[in-house]
Motif scaffolding. Structure first.
Motif, PDB file in Angstrom:
ATOM      1  N   GLY A 178       5.547 -22.227  68.032  1.00 53.22           N
ATOM      2  CA  GLY A 178       4.241 -22.864  68.135  1.00 53.22           C
ATOM      3  C   GLY A 178       3.128 -22.153  67.410  1.00 53.22           C
ATOM      4  O   GLY A 178       2.013 -22.671  67.316  1.00 53.22           O
ATOM      5  N   GLU A 222       0.800 -32.974  62.641  1.00 57.27           N
ATOM      6  CA  GLU A 222       1.069 -33.510  63.974  1.00 57.27           C
ATOM      7  C   GLU A 222       2.282 -32.836  64.605  1.00 57.27           C
ATOM      8  O   GLU A 222       2.283 -32.507  65.800  1.00 57.27           O
ATOM      9  CB  GLU A 222       1.310 -35.025  63.873  1.00 57.27           C
ATOM     10  N   GLU A 223       3.302 -32.592  63.793  1.00 53.40           N
ATOM     11  CA  GLU A 223       4.513 -31.948  64.306  1.00 53.40           C
ATOM     12  C   GLU A 223       4.216 -30.539  64.819  1.00 53.40           C
ATOM     13  O   GLU A 223       4.658 -30.144  65.906  1.00 53.40           O
ATOM     14  CB  GLU A 223       5.571 -31.899  63.210  1.00 53.40           C
ATOM     15  N   GLN A 224       3.441 -29.769  64.049  1.00 51.76           N
ATOM     16  CA  GLN A 224       3.137 -28.412  64.466  1.00 51.76           C
ATOM     17  C   GLN A 224       2.183 -28.393  65.657  1.00 51.76           C
ATOM     18  O   GLN A 224       2.274 -27.503  66.514  1.00 51.76           O
ATOM     19  CB  GLN A 224       2.544 -27.619  63.298  1.00 51.76           C
ATOM     20  N   GLN A 225       1.302 -29.344  65.735  1.00 49.24           N
ATOM     21  CA  GLN A 225       0.421 -29.436  66.892  1.00 49.24           C
ATOM     22  C   GLN A 225       1.214 -29.668  68.174  1.00 49.24           C
ATOM     23  O   GLN A 225       0.864 -29.140  69.240  1.00 49.24           O
ATOM     24  CB  GLN A 225      -0.608 -30.549  66.687  1.00 49.24           C
ATOM     25  N   ARG A 226       2.283 -30.439  68.071  1.00 50.26           N
ATOM     26  CA  ARG A 226       3.148 -30.659  69.247  1.00 50.26           C
ATOM     27  C   ARG A 226       3.814 -29.341  69.654  1.00 50.26           C
ATOM     28  O   ARG A 226       3.922 -29.043  70.845  1.00 50.26           O
ATOM     29  CB  ARG A 226       4.218 -31.712  68.941  1.00 50.26           C
ATOM     30  N   ARG A 227       4.265 -28.576  68.676  1.00 48.49           N
ATOM     31  CA  ARG A 227       4.867 -27.277  69.001  1.00 48.49           C
ATOM     32  C   ARG A 227       3.840 -26.353  69.647  1.00 48.49           C
ATOM     33  O   ARG A 227       4.134 -25.661  70.621  1.00 48.49           O
ATOM     34  CB  ARG A 227       5.427 -26.625  67.735  1.00 48.49           C
ATOM     35  N   ALA A 286       1.277 -27.106  71.373  1.00 49.96           N
ATOM     36  CA  ALA A 286       0.903 -27.553  72.714  1.00 49.96           C
ATOM     37  C   ALA A 286       1.874 -27.046  73.775  1.00 49.96           C
ATOM     38  O   ALA A 286       1.517 -26.940  74.959  1.00 49.96           O
ATOM     39  CB  ALA A 286       0.829 -29.081  72.758  1.00 49.96           C
ATOM     40  N   ALA A 287       3.106 -26.721  73.366  1.00 54.97           N
ATOM     41  CA  ALA A 287       4.117 -26.250  74.327  1.00 54.97           C
ATOM     42  C   ALA A 287       4.020 -24.752  74.597  1.00 54.97           C
ATOM     43  O   ALA A 287       4.658 -24.256  75.526  1.00 54.97           O
ATOM     44  CB  ALA A 287       5.516 -26.598  73.806  1.00 54.97           C
TER      45      ALA A 287
END
Length: 405
Positions: A166, A176-181, A183-184
């Protein structure tokens, strides 16, 4: 479209297998200002100078915009006197002068661990060196050193991988993909900290073997680490045990297979493994850079003024390939003289786990050379992990003719 700097290009995931052409370009400006106002130091002389400069802070809390980093408040992200006191408190349980034989005493255990891993490969002709050797060996060692139950490894591994995946400091951080990572990450770090806190509490009630128990029950002259500092520094040691040594073993094997003359030299002269590991660490730095340093006041260096408050990235991976310091730096030379690399940093933040890591890699790589029959790379370059700081192969598939006894 704005052209990316060499540093920004080096941080892109697609360039993780080979950032060195971008480092070469970066070194043309030893202290390079980036569009976000940070400064990247990529040449050996200037990097070493700043590692010893008291005007450079390592405390990320002093950055204008703090970097998202799970190591806040640990010895790697604090300054004297806080750093010095906590480092002494930790070293009481990890090495000289209080525990002078701790690392050497683990050597038989480390050999048993790595030997057992190769025993488990008997009958195989294709192996993933990361999943089957480079990861389980060092992780088992660091858990036994710390006193972390081995059954906790899957949980710790998942939390650490989530936290590292992340963190992105390059141009892809906003995707968007890295933002999802990203967020975890908070939940993973919270779970990891909670678990380590529970372990420390258990050791206070029932002392046992390992560094965590020592830290929890410290009776030294400066008193014990606070619970917060003990949790953070335990997490730092777990991260280091998971990532740096794993990556160094994987990269060492990868580099030797890419340089068969050096591999053959090691086969003929096994004693060369000690200086050889230093060269392998220079050649593929397990920690590529560190992102939490900043200037406490204006610093004039290499014709550039780093203004007070500016973030500073010390690029170890680039400095270790600086041709002004290392002759033919892109050549792997296991007999390289005067090989004072910065693979474990320098100055007050020199890695105190370096002696353990060196011993693990010496044993692990020697065991690989001795026992893997005719190893060949299946995929070159191999797939890499996402993290830019702790750079290393995610998998390293090898074909072998078998495993020697």
């Amino acid at each position: 479209m704005v052209e990316e700097t060499p540093w920004q290009q080096a941080l892109r995931y697609e360039n993780r297998p080979n950032p060195y052409p971008f480092y070469e370009e970066l070194r043309k400006t030893p202290v390079a200002r980036q569009p976000d106002g940070s400064y990247v130091v990529s040449t050996y002389r200037e990097l070493v100078q700043l590692l010893h400069d008291p005007r450079v802070s390592s405390d990320q809390r002093k950055l204008p915009v703090p970097v998202e980093n799970p190591f806040v408040g640990t010895i790697i992200t604090t300054d004297p006197p806080e750093h010095d006191v906590d480092r002494r408190r930790m070293m009481r349980h990890f090495g000289p002068p209080e525990c002078p034989h701790m690392i050497a005493g683990f050597e038989p255990q480390i050999r048993r661990i790595f030997t057992g891993l190769f025993d488990g490969m008997q009958g195989k002709t294709r192996i993933d060196l990361v999943d089957e050797f480079a990861f389980p060996g060092p992780v088992t060692v660091i858990c036994e050193v710390l006193g972390v139950p081995l059954e906790d490894i899957p949980s710790f591994h998942a939390w650490i991988e989530t936290a590292l995946d992340g963190l992105d400091l390059g141009p892809e951080a906003t995707t968007e993909e890295q933002q999802r990572r990203a967020a975890a990450v908070p939940a993973a770090v919270t779970q990891l900290r909670q678990h380590l806190g529970d372990l420390l509490d258990q050791y206070r009630e029932r002392p046992g073997p390992g560094v965590l128990s020592g830290m929890a029950n410290d009776d030294g002259p400066e008193g014990p680490l606070s619970q917060e500092a003990a949790i953070g520094n335990a997490m730092l040691m777990l991260f280091a045990g998971h990532e740096t040594t794993v990556n160094l073993i994987a990269h060492s094997v990868l580099s030797l297979l890419r340089h068969p003359d050096q591999l053959e030299t090691l086969r003929r002269r096994p004693g060369l493994i000690v200086p050889g590991i230093e060269e392998l660490l220079r050649f593929e730095s397990s920690v590529q850079f560190w992102p939490t340093r900043s200037a406490l006041e204006d610093i004039e260096i290499a014709g550039t003024t780093i203004p007070a408050g500016a973030p500073i990235f010390v690029a170890y991976g680039a400095a270790n390939r600086d041709p002004k310091r290392f002759e033919n730096p892109d050549k792997l030379d296991l007999e390289r003289p005067n090989n004072e690399h910065v693979g474990y940093s320098q100055g007050i933040h020199y890695c105190f786990g370096a002696p353990l890591a060196r011993l693990e890699v010496q044993i692990g790589v020697s065991e690989f050379i001795r026992r893997a029959e005719n190893p060949r790379l299946v995929e070159d370059p191999p797939p890499y992990r996402r993290n830019q700081i702790f750079r290393g192969p995610k998998h390293l598939w090898l074909d072998i003719d078998g495993v020697r006894d």
